[in-house]
Design a protein around this motif. Sequence first.
Motif, PDB file in Angstrom:
ATOM      1  N   ALA B  48     -32.274  49.419 -17.023  1.00 39.88           N
ATOM      2  CA  ALA B  48     -30.828  49.541 -17.301  1.00 39.88           C
ATOM      3  C   ALA B  48     -30.454  48.448 -18.302  1.00 39.88           C
ATOM      4  O   ALA B  48     -31.244  47.540 -18.576  1.00 39.88           O
ATOM      5  N   ARG B  49     -29.263  48.580 -18.848  1.00 41.03           N
ATOM      6  CA  ARG B  49     -28.846  47.576 -19.833  1.00 41.03           C
ATOM      7  C   ARG B  49     -27.475  47.040 -19.427  1.00 41.03           C
ATOM      8  O   ARG B  49     -26.577  47.793 -19.045  1.00 41.03           O
ATOM      9  N   VAL B  50     -27.332  45.721 -19.529  1.00 38.65           N
ATOM     10  CA  VAL B  50     -26.037  45.114 -19.220  1.00 38.65           C
ATOM     11  C   VAL B  50     -25.147  45.265 -20.466  1.00 38.65           C
ATOM     12  O   VAL B  50     -25.509  44.823 -21.551  1.00 38.65           O
ATOM     13  N   VAL B  51     -23.997  45.940 -20.241  1.00 38.12           N
ATOM     14  CA  VAL B  51     -23.098  46.216 -21.357  1.00 38.12           C
ATOM     15  C   VAL B  51     -22.068  45.095 -21.499  1.00 38.12           C
ATOM     16  O   VAL B  51     -21.699  44.673 -22.587  1.00 38.12           O
ATOM     17  N   HIS B  52     -21.666  44.617 -20.326  1.00 43.79           N
ATOM     18  CA  HIS B  52     -20.602  43.623 -20.342  1.00 43.79           C
ATOM     19  C   HIS B  52     -20.740  42.759 -19.094  1.00 43.79           C
ATOM     20  O   HIS B  52     -21.078  43.251 -18.031  1.00 43.79           O
ATOM     21  N   ALA B  53     -20.491  41.483 -19.237  1.00 48.91           N
ATOM     22  CA  ALA B  53     -20.546  40.604 -18.065  1.00 48.91           C
ATOM     23  C   ALA B  53     -19.373  39.646 -18.127  1.00 48.91           C
ATOM     24  O   ALA B  53     -19.084  39.072 -19.182  1.00 48.91           O
ATOM     25  N   GLU B  54     -18.691  39.500 -16.993  1.00 48.40           N
ATOM     26  CA  GLU B  54     -17.577  38.549 -16.977  1.00 48.40           C
ATOM     27  C   GLU B  54     -17.555  37.811 -15.653  1.00 48.40           C
ATOM     28  O   GLU B  54     -18.147  38.246 -14.663  1.00 48.40           O
ATOM     29  N   GLN B  55     -16.866  36.692 -15.657  1.00 47.73           N
ATOM     30  CA  GLN B  55     -16.776  35.845 -14.467  1.00 47.73           C
ATOM     31  C   GLN B  55     -16.135  36.601 -13.306  1.00 47.73           C
ATOM     32  O   GLN B  55     -15.148  37.323 -13.488  1.00 47.73           O
ATOM     33  N   HIS B  56     -16.709  36.459 -12.106  1.00 51.79           N
ATOM     34  CA  HIS B  56     -16.104  37.031 -10.894  1.00 51.79           C
ATOM     35  C   HIS B  56     -14.782  36.318 -10.653  1.00 51.79           C
ATOM     36  O   HIS B  56     -14.731  35.088 -10.763  1.00 51.79           O
ATOM     37  N   PRO B  57     -13.700  37.068 -10.323  1.00 54.49           N
ATOM     38  CA  PRO B  57     -12.401  36.406 -10.174  1.00 54.49           C
ATOM     39  C   PRO B  57     -12.394  35.359  -9.060  1.00 54.49           C
ATOM     40  O   PRO B  57     -11.633  34.397  -9.137  1.00 54.49           O
ATOM     41  N   ASP B  58     -13.219  35.525  -8.033  1.00 54.89           N
ATOM     42  CA  ASP B  58     -13.138  34.617  -6.881  1.00 54.89           C
ATOM     43  C   ASP B  58     -14.398  33.808  -6.641  1.00 54.89           C
ATOM     44  O   ASP B  58     -14.559  33.240  -5.563  1.00 54.89           O
ATOM     45  N   ALA B  59     -15.360  33.824  -7.564  1.00 52.58           N
ATOM     46  CA  ALA B  59     -16.574  33.053  -7.304  1.00 52.58           C
ATOM     47  C   ALA B  59     -17.120  32.497  -8.603  1.00 52.58           C
ATOM     48  O   ALA B  59     -17.335  33.222  -9.571  1.00 52.58           O
ATOM     49  N   GLU B  73     -22.396  54.510 -16.216  1.00 50.44           N
ATOM     50  CA  GLU B  73     -22.116  53.079 -16.137  1.00 50.44           C
ATOM     51  C   GLU B  73     -21.760  52.678 -14.705  1.00 50.44           C
ATOM     52  O   GLU B  73     -21.004  53.369 -14.034  1.00 50.44           O
ATOM     53  N   LYS B  74     -22.326  51.568 -14.244  1.00 45.43           N
ATOM     54  CA  LYS B  74     -22.066  51.107 -12.874  1.00 45.43           C
ATOM     55  C   LYS B  74     -21.576  49.667 -12.926  1.00 45.43           C
ATOM     56  O   LYS B  74     -21.921  48.915 -13.846  1.00 45.43           O
ATOM     57  N   GLN B  75     -20.830  49.307 -11.875  1.00 46.57           N
ATOM     58  CA  GLN B  75     -20.400  47.914 -11.752  1.00 46.57           C
ATOM     59  C   GLN B  75     -21.319  47.203 -10.762  1.00 46.57           C
ATOM     60  O   GLN B  75     -21.524  47.661  -9.650  1.00 46.57           O
ATOM     61  N   ILE B  76     -21.889  46.087 -11.201  1.00 52.29           N
ATOM     62  CA  ILE B  76     -22.800  45.338 -10.333  1.00 52.29           C
ATOM     63  C   ILE B  76     -22.419  43.864 -10.375  1.00 52.29           C
ATOM     64  O   ILE B  76     -22.229  43.290 -11.450  1.00 52.29           O
ATOM     65  N   VAL B  77     -22.309  43.279  -9.195  1.00 55.97           N
ATOM     66  CA  VAL B  77     -22.033  41.845  -9.120  1.00 55.97           C
ATOM     67  C   VAL B  77     -23.368  41.118  -9.067  1.00 55.97           C
ATOM     68  O   VAL B  77     -24.251  41.493  -8.291  1.00 55.97           O
ATOM     69  N   CYS B  78     -23.523  40.088  -9.892  1.00 56.45           N
ATOM     70  CA  CYS B  78     -24.826  39.441 -10.001  1.00 56.45           C
ATOM     71  C   CYS B  78     -24.658  37.931 -10.029  1.00 56.45           C
ATOM     72  O   CYS B  78     -23.741  37.409 -10.667  1.00 56.45           O
ATOM     73  N   GLY B  79     -25.564  37.252  -9.335  1.00 52.88           N
ATOM     74  CA  GLY B  79     -25.461  35.797  -9.265  1.00 52.88           C
ATOM     75  C   GLY B  79     -26.409  35.081 -10.208  1.00 52.88           C
ATOM     76  O   GLY B  79     -26.449  33.858 -10.230  1.00 52.88           O
ATOM     77  N   ALA B  80     -27.215  35.828 -10.965  1.00 53.88           N
ATOM     78  CA  ALA B  80     -28.221  35.173 -11.803  1.00 53.88           C
ATOM     79  C   ALA B  80     -27.574  34.504 -13.007  1.00 53.88           C
ATOM     80  O   ALA B  80     -26.652  35.068 -13.608  1.00 53.88           O
ATOM     81  N   ARG B  84     -26.208  38.644 -18.548  1.00 52.04           N
ATOM     82  CA  ARG B  84     -25.289  38.626 -19.689  1.00 52.04           C
ATOM     83  C   ARG B  84     -25.417  39.939 -20.447  1.00 52.04           C
ATOM     84  O   ARG B  84     -26.416  40.679 -20.283  1.00 52.04           O
ATOM     85  N   ALA B  85     -24.475  40.217 -21.264  1.00 49.61           N
ATOM     86  CA  ALA B  85     -24.441  41.474 -22.001  1.00 49.61           C
ATOM     87  C   ALA B  85     -25.635  41.556 -22.937  1.00 49.61           C
ATOM     88  O   ALA B  85     -26.089  40.556 -23.494  1.00 49.61           O
TER      89      ALA B  85
END
Lengths: 360, 802
Positions: B48-59, B73-80, B84-85
Motif C-alpha cells: 500500500a502507499r501512504v498518501v497523506h499523514a498528519e498529526q493525531h489530534p489527541d496524541a 483509500e483507508k484511514q490508518i492510525v500509526c505510531g511509527a 509519512r506520505a
Amino acid sequence: MDALDVLKAKYLDEIAAAADEASLEEIRLAALGKKGEISLKMRELGQMTPEERQTTGAALNRLKDEIDAALRARKTALADAALDARLATEWLDVTLPGRPRPRGTIHPVSQVMEEVTAIFADMGFAVAEGPQVESDWYNFDALNIAPEHPARQEHDTFFMHRDAEDPRPPHVLRTHTSPVQIRAMQKQGAPIRVIAPGRVYRMDMDQTHAPMFHQVEGLAIGKDISMANLKWVLEEFCRAFFEVENVELRFRASHFPFTEPSAEVDIRCSWEGGQLKIGEGDSWMEILGSGMVHPKVLESAGVDPTEWQGFAFGMGIDRLAMLKYGIPDLRAFFESDLRWLRHYGFAALDMPTVFGGLSR
Amino acid sequence: MKFTLSWLKDHLDTEASLDEITEALTDLGLEVEEVVNPGAKLAPFTLARVVHAEQHPDADKLRVCRVETDEGEKQIVCGAPNARAGITVVLCKPGDYVPGIDVTLGVGKIRGVESHGMMASERELELSDEHNGIIELPSGHVGQKFVDWLAENRPEAVDPMIHIKITPNRPDALGVRGIARDLAARGLGRLKPLAIEPVPGGFESPIKVQIDPALKEKGCPIFAGRLIRGVTNGPSPDWLQQRLRAIGLRPISALVDITNFFTFDLNRPLHVFDAAKVKGNLRIHPAKGGEELLALDGKTYALRDGMMLISDDEQPESLAGIMGGELSGCSDTTVDVFLESAYWDPITIAATGRALKINSDARYRFERGVDPEFTLPGLELATQMVLDLCGGEASDVVVDGVVPANTRAYRLDPARVISLVGMDIPEAEQRATLAALGFALNGDMATPPSWRPDVLGEADLVEEVARIASLTKLVGKPLARETVGVPGPILTPMQMREKAARRTLAALGYNECVTYSFIDGASAALFGGGQDATRIDNPISSEMTHMRPDLLPGLLQAAARNQARGFADFALFEVGPAFTGGEPGDQHLQAAGLLVGHAAPRDPYGSRRPVDVFDAKADAEAVLAAIGAPAKVQVNRKAAGWWHPGRSGVMALGPKALAVFGEVHPRVLREMGVKGPAVAFTIWPENVPFPKAKMPTRPALALSDLQAVDRDFAFVVDAGVEALTAVNAAAGADKVLIESVRVFDQFTGEKAEAQMGAGKKSIALTVRLQPRDKTLTDAEIEAVSAKIVEKVTKATGGTLRG
C-alpha cells in the motif's frame, strides 16, 4: 328350612368363623369325622325306605361335599393369610449391594491379538511363533541386515550376555517379529500364509516408547502374490479391525532390508476435535511397514526366490489398540495399574470373532 | 536431510509447486517430516502507499494516515516515526493475523480516531528484529502481494525449508542433487546438468599424501587433495550463509562453509587443513591405539587400534572421514589451505564413529556410502569455489590410491516387475525410469550408477521402478484363500490352551497384566533366576537386567505398586513367556495368578476373609481343567523355595509338574515389598499332556435309577496326616460301589486336641455309594462301611471317631 339346611348353615358359619387350622379340624371331626353329625346321619340311611334313602342320601352327600369344600377353602384362606402375615414381616433392604464378585479383565494387548488373529484366520492365515531370545542370524542376517548395515544400529538392540569363552556372537532380544518369517518358512516351506504376533524389544524408553512392545508379522508366499494383493489384504484387515465401512490406504515407497519394494502404509483419518476417525478426513497416519519379501530372505529360509514370491508386513499391536480404543500412553500398558486394567480391559467372554463382531 | 526450495531449484528445473514437490518426495520414499514455509504466514499482506499523514489530534506520537490500498483509500492510525506520505508499506487489514504480535486485527479506534488496519514493521512480520519503524519498500505497487514482492527482491525470506527423512539405503539423497534426480525421474522437472571443469594446478603441492598399504585394501581406497595458497578466509557470502542458516547450520568461515555446502549440495564431504599448521606430508594410516586427537568439536578423543587417522610428520591431524583436528583447522588467518577429498570405507567409519560416539555430517554420509567416482570431480568443484570466494592459487592435485571398482549389472525382467508389484508398468517406462536415475542399460542388463551402493540385485531394480511409478497408484487386488469351503482351525492346540487359560482366569475375576519380560537381578534371583545366561548385556535400566525366570516376580512388583496406590484386595494374572536360559529355546509358557489381601471386600454379609492357599488351588484347578488336564493329579510338597514350605503344593503327573500353588514365602514378600497375605499359582500349560488322539465323542453316560446312599465318617488321625491319604484309602474300599469320596470337614487346633489328644485332628469324609443293579441292603451298606473304616484307619493310622 329343613334339618339339613340348619345343619349346613351351622357348619358353614362355624367354618367361616374358624380362626386357625385346629378349629377347622375340630369342625371337620364334629361334622364329617367317624362320629360326626353328618356321618351319623349317613348311617341312618340304612333304616330308610329305598325312596327316602335316595333323596336323603343324595342330600346328605351334597351337604358333605359342600362342608368339605368349605373346610378346604377356609384352610387355604387361613394359610394364605398366615403367609401374607409372615411375608409382611420379612422386609429386606434390597438396595444393599449384591454379594461381591470380582470382575476380571483381559488386557487390551491380548484382546487385540485375538482380534487380529480372527481377521487373518478368516483370510487363511495361520499363527506362527518364535523365540524372543533370538540368534543374531535370525534377527538380522537372515533378514538381509548385514552386520555393518546401518539398520542394524538403528534397531536399538538388546544383547544377551555371552560368556568370554563362547565364540558365538551374542544372542539378541528380537527387535521385531520378522525372524518368525524365517522360522515359519524353514518349518513349512512355501506356499505359506502366517501371522506372528508377539513381544519385541528395543532399547528405547520415553513418552511414546517402551523397551518392550508387541508386533504382528504377516507373511504370504505363493506363486504370484503381488504388492497389489498386499494392499487388498491390508485394506480388508483395516476395514474389519477398525470396524468401519470404508478405509483408504496409501502406500508410500520406503526401505526395509527384508522387503523390496518396501512401502510404509498410511491410513486416511481425521483428528477432528482430538477424536480419531478412520476412513474419513484429510489426514494420513502411518500404521505399518510392508513390502515384497526380499529374495535373499526367501533364500535364507530355504525358499527358492525364482519360484516363489510374496509379501510381508509388520505392525504394532499396542499401537493398534491405542488407535482403536483411544488409549493414550504406551508405557501404561505395562504398568499393571489396576485402574488402567479395569478401565481399558475387556470382559472374559468378550471373545472377538469375525461372525459375531470384534468388539461390543 | 534439510534443504530449501531455491537450493533444490539449483539442480532441478521445475515449475512444480511446493505442495507437488513435497507430496512427490514422500511418495518417492523421501518422507517429508517438516516444511517450514516462511511465506505462508505472510500470505494475506499486500503493498500500500501512504498518501497523506498528519498529526493525531489527541496524541503526540501518533499519525493519522490516508493509505491507498487495493480496496480503496483507508484511514490508518500509526505510531511509527517514519510514517509519512509517499512511502510504500506493507498493509495488514482487519481480519488478518499478524504473527509477530500474535494478534488478529479488527477495526480499531485509537484515541477517538478509527483505524482500518496497520502498517507493519519487520519484527511484526517476523522477518527480522527490526522495529524502529514500519517497512518502507523501495519498489512494488499498491495491491501487490507482499510474498510476491519478497520472492522477487528478498527470495531467501520466503524460501521454504524442506526436511526429509532418509532411509539408510539412500545415501545419494543426502545431497540436494540426489533429491533433484529422484524428482526429475518422477517427471517433476529436469535435472540441470552439472558442469565439472577441472581447475589446472599452477604449482606442485608441497604437501604429499600417502595411504598406508593396510588401508588401501580396505579403509581408504583413494585420497586426494591439493594446496590452495594465498586465500582470504573471511565470512562467506550472504547467499552461502543464508543457505546454511536455512538448514540449521552456523556459518563459520568461507572455507568451512564451502565444505559444509558440498556436504549437503552434492553429498561430498570434504576437509580443509590450514597448511601452515601441517608439518610435512599427510599419511593415512590405522591408529596404533593410545594416540589422542583434539577434534574440531573441542573434545579430545583417545584412539583405538585400527581407527583411521590422517597424520602429518609429527602427529594425528584428523579423524579420517569423521572429524578434523582442531590444531590444523582453518581460521580467519589461514592463508594456505589443503583441501581433502577422499573415499572412506563405510564399515570402518561406522565402527569408529560408534566407538567414539561422534555424530558428524561426514560420518553420517561416509558410513552410508558417498559416491566414490565423485571423489576427484568433487575436489575440482570445491577448488573452484574456494578460488571464487577466497581467491588464491591452486596446486596440482595430489592423489594416492584409485577409485574402488564396483561395477555390476543386474537383469531387468519387466514381466517380473509387473508380477511382483501388481501394477501394469510398460517396459518402456521401466527402462526410462532406470535411465533417469542414472542406470546404464545394456539390453536387459542395468548397471547402477556409482552413487547407488544400495542397488545389489534384481529386486532393487524392481523397487526403483515401483517407487518412481508411485505406489500411491497401487490398486488392491483380492487374495483368495488357498482352499475353498469352510476353513479348518488355524490355532494350534497350545495356542488354544493359552487362550483358554487367559479367558478362564479373567472369568475367575483376575485382571490380566502384561509385565516386562525383564526384571531386576535381585528379583530374578528370588525366583531361581538371575544367572549370567539370562542377563542382558546392555539393559535400559537397573530394573530390567535379567530375563524373568517366572511370571510371579513381575506380578508381585505390580502388586506392590497397586498396594502403594491404595488397593488392598485384588487378583492379577499374566499368561506369557518365562526364561530358563539365554538360548532361543530356553523359553516356556506360564500362566500365573496372584491373589492379595482378602477374597472379597468388606460387605454386609461377612464375605470378607483373607485369601488362602485353597483359593489359589481352586483357581489353578479351574485353569488346569480349562486347558484339558486330567481331573486326577498328584499333589506333592516339592514346591520351590519361593513358596511357603508348609503351605504350598505341586500338582503333578508323575515327574511332570503341571502347576504349583501356595502362599508366597513371607521372606519373598518382604523383599519385594508386598503386604500379605498373598497366595499364588503358576501353571505350565506345555506340561499338560495332550490326549493321544483327538476324539470328540464322549464315553457313554451310565445312569442308575437306583438311589445313591451317602455315608459320613469321621476319623481321628495325627495332625500331620494328609486328607488325600484318607480319601484315596476310602475310595479304594470298593471301586465299583463307591462313586465319590469328599472331605466335608476337618477339626484341628487346641479344641480338637483337648477332645482327641495332643497332636490329633479329625477328618470327616462323605462317601457316596451308587448301587448299579439292585438296591443296597443295610447289611451290604454296613459291610462297605466297615471296609472303608478298615482301609482308612490302616492307611492313616487313625481311628474312627466315636
